[in-house]
Design a protein around this motif. Sequence first.
Motif, PDB file in Angstrom:
ATOM      1  N   GLU A  37       0.866  -1.183   0.000  1.00 16.87           N
ATOM      2  CA  GLU A  37       0.000   0.000   0.000  1.00 16.87           C
ATOM      3  C   GLU A  37       0.900   1.229   0.000  1.00 16.87           C
ATOM      4  OE1 GLU A  37      -3.149  -0.091   3.017  1.00 16.87           O
ATOM      5  OE2 GLU A  37      -2.626  -2.190   3.328  1.00 16.87           O
ATOM      6  N   PRO A  38       1.337   1.703  -1.168  1.00 21.99           N
ATOM      7  CA  PRO A  38       2.329   2.782  -1.231  1.00 21.99           C
ATOM      8  C   PRO A  38       1.865   4.127  -0.674  1.00 21.99           C
ATOM      9  CG  PRO A  38       1.562   2.184  -3.430  1.00 21.99           C
ATOM     10  CD  PRO A  38       0.983   1.193  -2.492  1.00 21.99           C
ATOM     11  N   ASP A  39       0.594   4.241  -0.322  1.00 21.05           N
ATOM     12  CA  ASP A  39       0.110   5.470   0.312  1.00 21.05           C
ATOM     13  C   ASP A  39       0.077   5.348   1.836  1.00 21.05           C
ATOM     14  OD1 ASP A  39      -0.255   6.771  -2.148  1.00 21.05           O
ATOM     15  OD2 ASP A  39      -2.275   5.964  -2.379  1.00 21.05           O
ATOM     16  N   HIS A  40       0.609   4.240   2.381  1.00 21.08           N
ATOM     17  CA  HIS A  40       0.630   4.006   3.835  1.00 21.08           C
ATOM     18  C   HIS A  40       2.072   4.039   4.340  1.00 21.08           C
ATOM     19  CE1 HIS A  40      -0.198   0.996   7.360  1.00 21.08           C
ATOM     20  NE2 HIS A  40       0.011   2.222   7.789  1.00 21.08           N
ATOM     21  N   PHE A  41       2.303   4.895   5.330  1.00 20.06           N
ATOM     22  CA  PHE A  41       3.623   5.033   5.948  1.00 20.06           C
ATOM     23  C   PHE A  41       3.494   4.759   7.438  1.00 20.06           C
ATOM     24  CE2 PHE A  41       3.633   7.556   2.183  1.00 20.06           C
ATOM     25  CZ  PHE A  41       4.922   7.499   1.677  1.00 20.06           C
ATOM     26  N   VAL A  42       4.510   4.127   8.013  1.00 18.71           N
ATOM     27  CA  VAL A  42       4.603   3.936   9.454  1.00 18.71           C
ATOM     28  C   VAL A  42       5.847   4.685   9.920  1.00 18.71           C
ATOM     29  CG1 VAL A  42       4.888   2.278  11.333  1.00 18.71           C
ATOM     30  CG2 VAL A  42       3.465   1.687   9.361  1.00 18.71           C
ATOM     31  N   ILE A  43       5.668   5.482  10.961  1.00 19.03           N
ATOM     32  CA  ILE A  43       6.775   6.265  11.524  1.00 19.03           C
ATOM     33  C   ILE A  43       6.996   5.792  12.954  1.00 19.03           C
ATOM     34  CG2 ILE A  43       7.621   8.566  12.078  1.00 19.03           C
ATOM     35  CD1 ILE A  43       5.455   9.564   9.995  1.00 19.03           C
ATOM     36  N   LEU A  44       8.244   5.445  13.271  1.00 14.00           N
ATOM     37  CA  LEU A  44       8.628   5.048  14.628  1.00 14.00           C
ATOM     38  C   LEU A  44       9.530   6.125  15.197  1.00 14.00           C
ATOM     39  CD1 LEU A  44       9.432   1.268  14.051  1.00 14.00           C
ATOM     40  CD2 LEU A  44       7.266   2.304  14.771  1.00 14.00           C
ATOM     41  N   GLU A  45       9.167   6.606  16.379  1.00 16.02           N
ATOM     42  CA  GLU A  45       9.922   7.685  17.019  1.00 16.02           C
ATOM     43  C   GLU A  45      10.144   7.332  18.486  1.00 16.02           C
ATOM     44  OE1 GLU A  45       7.925  11.600  16.229  1.00 16.02           O
ATOM     45  OE2 GLU A  45       6.509  10.337  15.140  1.00 16.02           O
ATOM     46  N   ASN A  46      11.305   7.698  19.016  1.00 15.36           N
ATOM     47  CA  ASN A  46      11.590   7.582  20.444  1.00 15.36           C
ATOM     48  C   ASN A  46      12.091   8.922  20.947  1.00 15.36           C
ATOM     49  OD1 ASN A  46      11.066   4.794  20.615  1.00 15.36           O
ATOM     50  ND2 ASN A  46      13.147   4.295  20.011  1.00 15.36           N
ATOM     51  N   TYR A  47      11.567   9.319  22.098  1.00 17.07           N
ATOM     52  CA  TYR A  47      11.990  10.565  22.744  1.00 17.07           C
ATOM     53  C   TYR A  47      12.416  10.261  24.172  1.00 17.07           C
ATOM     54  CZ  TYR A  47       9.865  12.747  18.720  1.00 17.07           C
ATOM     55  OH  TYR A  47       9.567  13.097  17.429  1.00 17.07           O
ATOM     56  N   SER A  48      13.347  11.051  24.689  1.00 16.06           N
ATOM     57  CA  SER A  48      13.932  10.780  26.000  1.00 16.06           C
ATOM     58  C   SER A  48      12.966  10.994  27.159  1.00 16.06           C
ATOM     59  CB  SER A  48      15.185  11.625  26.218  1.00 16.06           C
ATOM     60  OG  SER A  48      14.875  13.004  26.136  1.00 16.06           O
ATOM     61  N   ASP A  49      11.879  11.736  26.933  1.00 23.94           N
ATOM     62  CA  ASP A  49      10.882  11.894  27.988  1.00 23.94           C
ATOM     63  C   ASP A  49       9.502  12.145  27.388  1.00 23.94           C
ATOM     64  OD1 ASP A  49      10.528  14.694  27.473  1.00 23.94           O
ATOM     65  OD2 ASP A  49      12.121  15.193  28.883  1.00 23.94           O
ATOM     66  N   ALA A  50       8.506  12.224  28.261  1.00 28.08           N
ATOM     67  CA  ALA A  50       7.110  12.327  27.826  1.00 28.08           C
ATOM     68  C   ALA A  50       6.821  13.619  27.064  1.00 28.08           C
ATOM     69  CB  ALA A  50       6.183  12.209  29.031  1.00 28.08           C
TER      70      ALA A  50
END
Length: 102
Positions: free
Chosen positions: A50-63
């Motif tokens: 599904e080339p119109d679907h993207f998944v983004i994974l992000e990590n941040y050091s705090d809330a």
Amino acid sequence: MAHAYLQVIAHYFAKPGNGDAIVKPLTELAAATRKEPKNIYYEFFRSPLEPDHFVILENYSDADGLAEHRETEHFQRLGFGTIIPLLERREVESHMVSGDAP
């Protein structure tokens, strides 16, 4: 010693046929986000089926990392200004995770 960090999982669903238009601004957004003080990890993936679907994974050091990310110039310009108008919908989840970030 392990500590908690914020894990964000975002699904971006482009309006039909707009997946290609999202790649360049999302690549630029990823590069800028990785330079944010609280960002630990930022990567996105495009579905081969599904080339119109993207998944983004992000990590941040705090809330507060995600909220601060959304206030940056690059997110205002690229996220709100360019990418989000091309989306049919987006789903964003965030969770505090105990342990060392990847």
